[in-house]
Motif scaffolding. Structure first.
Motif, PDB file in Angstrom:
ATOM      1  N   PRO A  50      32.796  -0.525 -34.990  1.00  0.00           N
ATOM      2  CA  PRO A  50      32.310  -0.349 -36.372  1.00  0.00           C
ATOM      3  C   PRO A  50      32.919  -1.365 -37.327  1.00  0.00           C
ATOM      4  N   ALA A  51      32.224  -1.600 -38.430  1.00  0.00           N
ATOM      5  CA  ALA A  51      32.641  -2.641 -39.372  1.00  0.00           C
ATOM      6  C   ALA A  51      34.016  -2.368 -39.964  1.00  0.00           C
ATOM      7  N   ASP A  52      34.326  -1.084 -40.239  1.00  0.00           N
ATOM      8  CA  ASP A  52      35.624  -0.782 -40.842  1.00  0.00           C
ATOM      9  C   ASP A  52      36.777  -0.976 -39.865  1.00  0.00           C
ATOM     10  N   ILE A  53      36.472  -0.987 -38.565  1.00  0.00           N
ATOM     11  CA  ILE A  53      37.511  -1.213 -37.556  1.00  0.00           C
ATOM     12  C   ILE A  53      37.568  -2.683 -37.153  1.00  0.00           C
ATOM     13  N   ALA A  54      36.449  -3.383 -37.264  1.00  0.00           N
ATOM     14  CA  ALA A  54      36.385  -4.785 -36.841  1.00  0.00           C
ATOM     15  C   ALA A  54      37.386  -5.651 -37.596  1.00  0.00           C
ATOM     16  N   ALA A  55      37.692  -5.256 -38.839  1.00  0.00           N
ATOM     17  CA  ALA A  55      38.630  -6.054 -39.631  1.00  0.00           C
ATOM     18  C   ALA A  55      40.043  -6.016 -39.056  1.00  0.00           C
ATOM     19  N   TYR A  56      40.333  -4.983 -38.258  1.00  0.00           N
ATOM     20  CA  TYR A  56      41.675  -4.845 -37.689  1.00  0.00           C
ATOM     21  C   TYR A  56      41.796  -5.477 -36.300  1.00  0.00           C
ATOM     22  N   VAL A  57      40.704  -5.980 -35.760  1.00  0.00           N
ATOM     23  CA  VAL A  57      40.770  -6.637 -34.452  1.00  0.00           C
ATOM     24  C   VAL A  57      41.501  -7.966 -34.615  1.00  0.00           C
ATOM     25  N   PRO A  58      42.604  -8.168 -33.906  1.00  0.00           N
ATOM     26  CA  PRO A  58      43.371  -9.411 -34.089  1.00  0.00           C
ATOM     27  C   PRO A  58      42.585 -10.633 -33.628  1.00  0.00           C
ATOM     28  N   GLU A  59      42.755 -11.711 -34.351  1.00  0.00           N
ATOM     29  CA  GLU A  59      42.074 -12.953 -34.010  1.00  0.00           C
ATOM     30  C   GLU A  59      43.021 -13.971 -33.374  1.00  0.00           C
ATOM     31  N   LYS A  60      44.299 -13.894 -33.709  1.00  0.00           N
ATOM     32  CA  LYS A  60      45.262 -14.846 -33.160  1.00  0.00           C
ATOM     33  C   LYS A  60      45.664 -14.432 -31.744  1.00  0.00           C
ATOM     34  N   ALA A  61      45.793 -15.428 -30.896  1.00  0.00           N
ATOM     35  CA  ALA A  61      46.195 -15.162 -29.513  1.00  0.00           C
ATOM     36  C   ALA A  61      47.602 -14.590 -29.449  1.00  0.00           C
ATOM     37  N   GLU A  62      48.476 -15.032 -30.348  1.00  0.00           N
ATOM     38  CA  GLU A  62      49.851 -14.531 -30.342  1.00  0.00           C
ATOM     39  C   GLU A  62      49.888 -13.029 -30.621  1.00  0.00           C
ATOM     40  N   THR A  63      48.996 -12.554 -31.482  1.00  0.00           N
ATOM     41  CA  THR A  63      48.946 -11.118 -31.778  1.00  0.00           C
ATOM     42  C   THR A  63      48.522 -10.334 -30.546  1.00  0.00           C
ATOM     43  N   TRP A  64      47.542 -10.862 -29.813  1.00  0.00           N
ATOM     44  CA  TRP A  64      47.117 -10.218 -28.570  1.00  0.00           C
ATOM     45  C   TRP A  64      48.261 -10.185 -27.562  1.00  0.00           C
ATOM     46  N   VAL A  65      48.989 -11.281 -27.472  1.00  0.00           N
ATOM     47  CA  VAL A  65      50.105 -11.355 -26.525  1.00  0.00           C
ATOM     48  C   VAL A  65      51.176 -10.337 -26.894  1.00  0.00           C
ATOM     49  N   ARG A  66      51.491 -10.243 -28.184  1.00  0.00           N
ATOM     50  CA  ARG A  66      52.492  -9.257 -28.619  1.00  0.00           C
ATOM     51  C   ARG A  66      52.022  -7.832 -28.331  1.00  0.00           C
TER      52      ARG A  66
END
Length: 204
Positions: A50-66
């Motif tokens: 959903p759109a209200d959750i999409a804003a919280y999806v991390p875009e940086k690879a470092e965030t995914w790694v953490r």
């Protein structure tokens, strides 16, 4: 939990905890390899959720790694200690997906690079499979699905037994009622005959 299970779980979880600490403290070392995976997954998730959750999806690879590192540390601790064991194994399985994706070489990579990456790919694939099995492990106890099905069958058998008892009781009651009716009918016939004889004697 037996000592053997505790040792085995601790050995299995130790790798994930160590890698998780590394990912949390030094994400820049893994971010370039993770970029290939996150650059594909991030836009897909942003379109699906959903759109209200999409804003919280991390875009940086470092965030995914953490995030994967935290999942490995928490999941490893949960699995090793047995507190939320299956949930911890599930976290390890999810983190293993990212680890496996990171270890995969590019399609256009030379054969030497692919050969060098093969042991790490196989290791991460094996760890993913082991984590999935650990998440399904019930320690010899029946699963919730089996217990629910078993309870339903037992309840069904009890209901059938109660139904049979009710049927037998109703049949016996009907038989008793029929006997009583026949007995009353006989008494009524005898009384009628006796009354008829008395009337005949009176008339005569």
């Amino acid at each position: 939990m037996s000592l053997l299970r505790f040792v085995a779980r601790s050995l299995f979880a130790s790798y994930f905890v160590a890698e998780g600490v590394r990912a949390v403290t030094k994400p820049a070392e893994l971010a370039p390899d993770a970029e290939r995976f996150t650059s594909t997954v991030t836009p897909l998730l942003q379109r699906v959720v959903p759109a209200d959750i999409a804003a919280y999806v991390p875009e940086k690879a470092e965030t995914w790694v953490r995030a994967a590192g935290v999942a490995q540390v928490v999941g490893g601790a949960m699995y090793a200690t047995g507190l939320g064991r299956r949930l911890g194994a599930l976290l390890l399985a999810k983190a293993s997906v990212l680890n496996l994706a990171i270890s995969l070489p590019d399609k256009g990579a030379p054969k030497v690079a692919k050969g060098a990456a093969r042991p790490e790919v196989l290791r991460n694939a094996a760890l993913l499979g082991a984590a999935v099995l650990a998440a399904r492990d019930t320690e010899g106890r029946p699963s919730l699905a089996w217990r629910a099905e078993h309870t339903a069958k037992v309840t069904e058998r009890k209901a059938a037994a109660i139904g049979d008892d009710v049927t037998r009781s109703a049949r016996k009651a009907a038989q008793r009622t029929e006997k009583q009716a026949k007995h009353l009918a006989k008494k009524a016939r005898r009384s009628a005959k006796q009354l008829g004889r008395k009337l005949e004697g009176t008339i005569n």
